[in-house]
Design a protein around this motif. Structure first.
Motif, short mmCIF file in Angstrom:
data_model
loop_
_atom_site.label_atom_id
_atom_site.label_comp_id
_atom_site.label_asym_id
_atom_site.label_seq_id
_atom_site.Cartn_x
_atom_site.Cartn_y
_atom_site.Cartn_z
N ARG A 178 32.39 -124.20 -29.08
CA ARG A 178 32.87 -123.26 -28.07
C ARG A 178 34.26 -122.73 -28.43
O ARG A 178 34.53 -121.54 -28.32
CB ARG A 178 32.89 -123.93 -26.71
CG ARG A 178 33.39 -123.01 -25.59
CD ARG A 178 33.18 -123.63 -24.26
NE ARG A 178 31.73 -123.65 -24.07
CZ ARG A 178 31.12 -124.07 -23.00
NH1 ARG A 178 31.82 -124.51 -21.99
NH2 ARG A 178 29.81 -124.06 -22.91
N GLU A 179 35.15 -123.63 -28.88
CA GLU A 179 36.50 -123.24 -29.25
C GLU A 179 36.49 -122.31 -30.47
O GLU A 179 37.22 -121.31 -30.51
CB GLU A 179 37.34 -124.47 -29.57
CG GLU A 179 37.53 -125.41 -28.41
CD GLU A 179 38.03 -126.79 -28.84
OE1 GLU A 179 38.13 -127.05 -30.07
OE2 GLU A 179 38.32 -127.60 -27.96
N ILE A 180 35.69 -122.66 -31.46
CA ILE A 180 35.60 -121.84 -32.67
C ILE A 180 35.05 -120.47 -32.34
O ILE A 180 35.57 -119.44 -32.79
CB ILE A 180 34.75 -122.55 -33.75
CG1 ILE A 180 35.43 -123.85 -34.18
CG2 ILE A 180 34.50 -121.63 -34.93
CD1 ILE A 180 34.56 -124.75 -35.04
N ALA A 181 34.01 -120.43 -31.53
CA ALA A 181 33.40 -119.14 -31.15
C ALA A 181 34.41 -118.26 -30.44
O ALA A 181 34.52 -117.06 -30.73
CB ALA A 181 32.18 -119.39 -30.27
N ALA A 182 35.16 -118.82 -29.51
CA ALA A 182 36.16 -118.04 -28.78
C ALA A 182 37.25 -117.52 -29.72
O ALA A 182 37.65 -116.36 -29.64
CB ALA A 182 36.77 -118.89 -27.66
N ALA A 183 37.72 -118.39 -30.61
CA ALA A 183 38.80 -118.00 -31.53
C ALA A 183 38.36 -116.91 -32.49
O ALA A 183 39.14 -116.02 -32.84
CB ALA A 183 39.29 -119.22 -32.30
N GLU B 238 28.51 -118.72 -29.58
CA GLU B 238 28.38 -120.13 -29.93
C GLU B 238 27.17 -120.34 -30.84
O GLU B 238 27.20 -121.19 -31.73
CB GLU B 238 28.22 -120.99 -28.67
CG GLU B 238 29.52 -121.21 -27.95
CD GLU B 238 29.36 -122.15 -26.78
OE1 GLU B 238 29.03 -123.34 -27.01
OE2 GLU B 238 29.58 -121.70 -25.63
N ARG B 239 26.14 -119.57 -30.63
CA ARG B 239 24.93 -119.67 -31.46
C ARG B 239 25.27 -119.38 -32.93
O ARG B 239 24.76 -120.05 -33.83
CB ARG B 239 23.87 -118.70 -30.94
CG ARG B 239 22.61 -118.68 -31.73
CD ARG B 239 21.82 -119.96 -31.51
NE ARG B 239 20.59 -119.87 -32.27
CZ ARG B 239 20.09 -120.84 -33.01
NH1 ARG B 239 20.68 -122.00 -33.04
NH2 ARG B 239 18.99 -120.68 -33.68
N SER B 240 26.12 -118.39 -33.18
CA SER B 240 26.53 -118.09 -34.56
C SER B 240 27.22 -119.29 -35.18
O SER B 240 26.95 -119.65 -36.33
CB SER B 240 27.46 -116.88 -34.59
OG SER B 240 26.77 -115.71 -34.26
N VAL B 241 28.11 -119.92 -34.42
CA VAL B 241 28.83 -121.09 -34.93
C VAL B 241 27.85 -122.22 -35.22
O VAL B 241 27.95 -122.89 -36.25
CB VAL B 241 29.94 -121.53 -33.96
CG1 VAL B 241 30.63 -122.80 -34.45
CG2 VAL B 241 30.95 -120.41 -33.77
N GLU B 242 26.87 -122.43 -34.33
CA GLU B 242 25.86 -123.47 -34.56
C GLU B 242 25.11 -123.20 -35.87
O GLU B 242 24.86 -124.12 -36.65
CB GLU B 242 24.86 -123.51 -33.40
CG GLU B 242 25.44 -124.02 -32.11
CD GLU B 242 24.51 -123.78 -30.93
OE1 GLU B 242 23.35 -123.36 -31.12
OE2 GLU B 242 24.96 -124.02 -29.79
N LEU B 243 24.74 -121.93 -36.08
CA LEU B 243 24.02 -121.58 -37.31
C LEU B 243 24.87 -121.80 -38.54
O LEU B 243 24.40 -122.31 -39.56
CB LEU B 243 23.55 -120.12 -37.25
CG LEU B 243 22.44 -119.82 -36.25
CD1 LEU B 243 22.22 -118.31 -36.14
CD2 LEU B 243 21.16 -120.51 -36.65
N TRP B 244 26.15 -121.42 -38.46
CA TRP B 244 27.05 -121.63 -39.60
C TRP B 244 27.17 -123.11 -39.92
O TRP B 244 27.15 -123.49 -41.08
CB TRP B 244 28.44 -121.07 -39.31
CG TRP B 244 28.49 -119.58 -39.16
CD1 TRP B 244 27.57 -118.67 -39.61
CD2 TRP B 244 29.50 -118.84 -38.51
NE1 TRP B 244 27.96 -117.42 -39.28
CE2 TRP B 244 29.15 -117.48 -38.61
CE3 TRP B 244 30.67 -119.19 -37.85
CZ2 TRP B 244 29.94 -116.47 -38.07
CZ3 TRP B 244 31.46 -118.18 -37.32
CH2 TRP B 244 31.09 -116.84 -37.43
#
Length: 69
Positions: free
Chosen positions: A14-19, A24-30
């Motif tokens: 969540r923090e990475i996605a916001a920054a 959040e889905r993109s961050v999960e995939l990464w």
């Protein structure tokens, strides 16, 4: 990639996605791609060609103009 550094420092999705202003889905995939394929799994796959976009835009402008639109 900036996300990799944030993964390593313990950042939450969540923090990475916001920054990074992504879902959040993109961050999960990464994260999954990095786990499965290493850092190469999270490198950018494709960058759009700005010249191609410009040519397309010119084509569409001409098309609309020649149709009387």
């Amino acid at each position: 990639m900036e996300a990799v550094g944030r993964f390593e420092s313990g950042g939450k999705n969540r923090e990475i996605a916001a920054a990074l202003r992504v879902s959040e889905r993109s961050v999960e995939l990464w994260r999954r791609q990095r786990r499965e394929r290493g850092e190469a799994g999270v490198r950018s796959k494709h960058r759009p060609d700005p010249d191609q976009l410009t040519r397309s835009g010119r084509h569409l402008t001409f098309k609309f103009s020649s149709n009387g639109a």
